[in-house]
Design an enzyme around this catalytic site. Structure first.
Site, PDB file in Angstrom:
ATOM      1  N   GLY A 320       0.726  -1.121  -0.081  1.00 21.44           N
ATOM      2  CA  GLY A 320      -0.105   0.002  -0.037  1.00 21.44           C
ATOM      3  C   GLY A 320       0.846   1.558   0.033  1.00 21.44           C
ATOM      4  O   GLY A 320       1.845   1.339  -0.648  1.00 21.44           O
ATOM      5  N   SER A 321       0.350   2.349   0.850  1.00 13.55           N
ATOM      6  CA  SER A 321       0.917   3.604   0.630  1.00 13.55           C
ATOM      7  C   SER A 321       2.193   3.787   1.064  1.00 13.55           C
ATOM      8  O   SER A 321       3.126   4.731   0.988  1.00 13.55           O
ATOM      9  CB  SER A 321      -0.235   4.839   0.869  1.00 13.55           C
ATOM     10  OG  SER A 321      -1.103   4.733   0.012  1.00 13.55           O
ATOM     11  N   ILE A 322       2.936   2.864   2.237  1.00  8.41           N
ATOM     12  CA  ILE A 322       4.299   2.843   2.476  1.00  8.41           C
ATOM     13  C   ILE A 322       4.931   3.125   1.375  1.00  8.41           C
ATOM     14  O   ILE A 322       6.222   3.647   1.401  1.00  8.41           O
ATOM     15  CB  ILE A 322       4.646   1.870   3.569  1.00  8.41           C
ATOM     16  CG1 ILE A 322       4.823   0.662   2.904  1.00  8.41           C
ATOM     17  CG2 ILE A 322       3.580   1.828   4.815  1.00  8.41           C
ATOM     18  CD1 ILE A 322       5.507  -0.261   3.756  1.00  8.41           C
ATOM     19  N   PHE A 323       4.650   2.492   0.380  1.00  9.61           N
ATOM     20  CA  PHE A 323       5.557   2.387  -0.876  1.00  9.61           C
ATOM     21  C   PHE A 323       5.740   3.951  -1.531  1.00  9.61           C
ATOM     22  O   PHE A 323       6.376   3.949  -2.391  1.00  9.61           O
ATOM     23  CB  PHE A 323       5.139   1.592  -2.060  1.00  9.61           C
ATOM     24  CG  PHE A 323       6.158   1.131  -3.171  1.00  9.61           C
ATOM     25  CD1 PHE A 323       7.258   0.122  -3.117  1.00  9.61           C
ATOM     26  CD2 PHE A 323       5.725   1.638  -4.329  1.00  9.61           C
ATOM     27  CE1 PHE A 323       7.939   0.056  -3.959  1.00  9.61           C
ATOM     28  CE2 PHE A 323       6.841   1.610  -5.416  1.00  9.61           C
ATOM     29  CZ  PHE A 323       7.952   0.701  -4.995  1.00  9.61           C
ATOM     30  N   LYS A 324       4.975   4.855  -1.417  1.00  2.46           N
ATOM     31  CA  LYS A 324       5.244   6.288  -1.670  1.00  2.46           C
ATOM     32  C   LYS A 324       6.487   6.686  -1.161  1.00  2.46           C
ATOM     33  O   LYS A 324       6.738   7.690  -1.652  1.00  2.46           O
ATOM     34  CB  LYS A 324       4.020   7.039  -1.277  1.00  2.46           C
ATOM     35  CG  LYS A 324       2.639   6.718  -1.995  1.00  2.46           C
ATOM     36  CD  LYS A 324       1.355   7.196  -1.455  1.00  2.46           C
ATOM     37  CE  LYS A 324       0.171   7.026  -2.060  1.00  2.46           C
ATOM     38  NZ  LYS A 324      -1.182   7.465  -1.441  1.00  2.46           N
TER      39      LYS A 324
END
Length: 609
Positions: A320-324
């Site tokens: 999810g958004s931790i990959f941002k």
């Protein structure tokens, strides 16, 4: 005349056949009983040993394997205690005597309960409390029990390798009997007969990865030899084999901290984490201080067909958004975006059915605001500038494409030795998928589609950022030592064989992560005892139930002088209700902040938000 000759010939052939059969049977019996009684069939079954075992009742008092300890010497694999050992044959010895009542008085247990335990016993056992914990005897109690001189009732020192209430079960792993695995891992020992189908070896965790080192001396066994009625054989009734060796077995000193491990497991259970993990790393060294995996399992009764025993902290999931964080690192390092550049989010991207989690959109946001608010639309636009190749490159630079557990090219007889068993690598794009496909790219930018990361990798990425951009390998074992305490081998810190990110970019990422807590999706952590920095993430599971998500939170604390880097994952959570990952992270920080180098027990966090 001719018919008579035929009948005689047929009779002769029948007799010859029967003779050959009898010769074969006699030869086979000779081979079984005399020729190869100790190495029967390709499995090296010892017929003599098995025949003796049919008249033997035994219990293992010590496995003979080396201990696995925390960084300060606490043994996860048991502590020696005096215990009451009961053999089924004791039923006959106790019948018609007052031995049972005298025994019950010594161990402070009701006679009825002791009688019930004895009646149900089918194999030798240790006397336990009703909650399963071992009843520990003092020296006087042990002397009194042995003075009763009841066959099948004895008090001796016992070391249970796996305690029911122990922690770090997934890290430690378990041992079992697996002839196929023994033969493949130990071909020389198998061929020589040193190891056979009855040999016990490590099946998972550190028990598996360090099995060759933990394999030490023969186990300490207490045995009674009985006749057909279960009565002790005179002159051969009891045998106690105990191995003494100054140097072996070897022991492992891990990087785990028993107090942190216990507090993290307590928090997991209080919050109700059914499936997921918590990883706590030392912010300076990257060493594992705690690693929790749920669901838990019983190390003494493992269903290998299930997966409860697998360590979820080293298994890949969509992040999810931790990959941002990776997208931001690539954009900042390549000079493609500044933290103050503005983007417009209307809630929809306009194609690919791609939308923001905030339906009405975030409006005009800067890049750092987009990271703090986890805006999908802004990061889709940023990812388009960065490109798929650069995203993949920076994911690798931050250690998300590699196994990050400590590895050694050659350790004694072992080539390619890895400390962490069963660790996944992680992935960014699936094989054959175009890095230039915009639809693929924007899904990748928010940690969906083919992106897979392990919680350990995610926590290590945070340490890499704190270190100034260079990812290192993660240790869970610091040292192998001889039984007398002398060092056998030390594992030095090692960097991952990848180019990291630059110091300036790492510094900018730290500021972005702090803004998540002060102004963004992590504001529930604003009241934590330490100032926290981190990043939230919500990933669709990709399974049949699209209403469930994997909830992530990565971060570190304290912000100015980091001590710990953490990754928390609550798997398969409903899309409604509170964020279990954020709650777990908050409680973890509360517990860690209440702990000092001298404390023996961290305090639990407040149960209310």
């Amino acid at each position: 005349m001719q018919l008579e000759r035929r009948l005689k010939r047929r009779h002769f052939l029948v007799l010859m056949g029967m003779t050959l059969v009898w010769i074969g049977l006699i030869t086979r019996l000779w081979w079984i009983q005399i020729g190869a009684p100790h190495r029967f069939t390709k499995r090296n079954i010892d017929l003599v040993k098995n025949a003796v075992k049919q008249r033997q009742q035994s219990i293992v008092l010590h496995s003979g394997r080396g201990d696995i300890r925390d960084r300060n010497g606490y043994a996860f694999t048991g502590e020696e205690h005096r215990a009451l050992i009961l053999f089924p044959l004791a039923r006959g010895a106790l019948a018609g005597t007052d031995g049972l009542s005298r025994l019950a008085a010594i161990v402070s247990q009701p006679v009825e309960r002791l009688a019930e335990v004895m009646e149900k016993a089918k194999a030798p056992l240790l006397l336990r409390k009703e909650d399963g914990k071992l009843i520990v005897l003092n020296e006087r109690q042990a002397e009194q029990i042995n003075a009763l001189d009841i066959p099948g009732v004895v008090a001796l020192a016992v070391t249970e390798r796996y305690r029911p209430d122990e922690v770090a079960k997934h890290v430690i792993g378990f041992i079992n009997q697996n002839p196929n695995l023994v033969e493949s891992l130990y071909p020389e020992e198998w061929a020589s007969g040193k190891m056979n189908a009855d040999s016990t070896i490590g099946a998972s965790g550190l028990e598996r990865s360090f099995d060759r080192f933990l394999q030490g001396v023969e186990p300490s066994i207490l045995s009674y030899y009985v006749d057909g009625q279960g009565k002790p054989l005179r002159g051969l009734d009891i045998r106690y084999s105990k191995q003494e060796n100054e140097y072996y077995p070897l022991a492992l000193t891990t990087t785990l901290d028993i107090h942190i491990q216990r507090s993290m497991e307590q928090i997991s259970d209080e919050v109700g984490l059914k499936q997921g993990s918590i990883v706590v790393l030392d912010a300076q060294t990257g060493d594992i201080r705690s690693m929790v995996s749920r669901p838990t399992f019983d190390q003494t009764k493992v269903d290998v067909r299930g997966d409860d025993w697998k360590n979820r902290a080293v298994k890949q999931l969509p992040p999810g958004s931790i990959f941002k964080t990776v997208v931001a690192a690539a954009a900042l390092a390549e000079g493609l975006v500044s933290p103050t550049e503005r983007f417009t989010c209307t809630g929809e991207y306009g194609k690919y059915h791609f939308s923001c989690w905030k339906k009405e959109g975030h409006g005009s946001v800067t890049m750092d605001e987009a990271y703090a608010q986890s805006c999908n639309i802004a990061f889709a636009q940023i990812a388009n500038r960065v490109g798929g190749e650069k995203l993949e490159e920076y994911a690798k630079r931050l250690g998300l494409s590699e196994q990050v557990g400590h590895a050694t090219a050659h350790l004694f007889k072992l080539d390619g030795f890895r400390q962490i068993e069963g660790e996944d690598r992680g992935a960014i794009f699936a094989q054959g998928v175009s890095r230039r496909d915009e639809g693929v790219l924007i899904q990748t930018a928010i940690g969906q589609r083919d992106v897979r990361v392990t919680p350990l990798q995610a926590a290590n990425m945070v340490v890499s950022i704190l270190r100034g951009g260079q990812p290192a390998q993660v240790r869970v074992v610091n040292e192998i030592a001889y039984r007398n305490g002398q060092t056998f081998h030390r594992f030095p810190m090692q960097v991952l064989p990848v180019q990291g990110i630059d110091y300036v970019t790492a510094s900018k990422l730290r500021k972005l992560m702090r803004k998540v807590v002060t102004e963004g999706t992590g504001q529930l952590l604003g009241g934590a005892p330490w100032e926290v920095a981190g990043k939230t993430g919500t990933a669709q599971t990709g399974g049949a139930n699209q209403s469930q998500n994997h909830l992530w939170f990565i971060g570190y604390a304290p912000y100015d002088e980091p001590q710990y880097a953490l990754c928390v994952v609550a798997e398969n959570q409903p899309s409604w209700g509170g964020n279990q990952a954020t709650e777990l992270f908050r409680r973890a920080i509360d517990a860690l902040s209440g702990q000092t180098a001298q404390s023996s027990q961290p305090r639990a966090g407040n149960s209310q938000e």
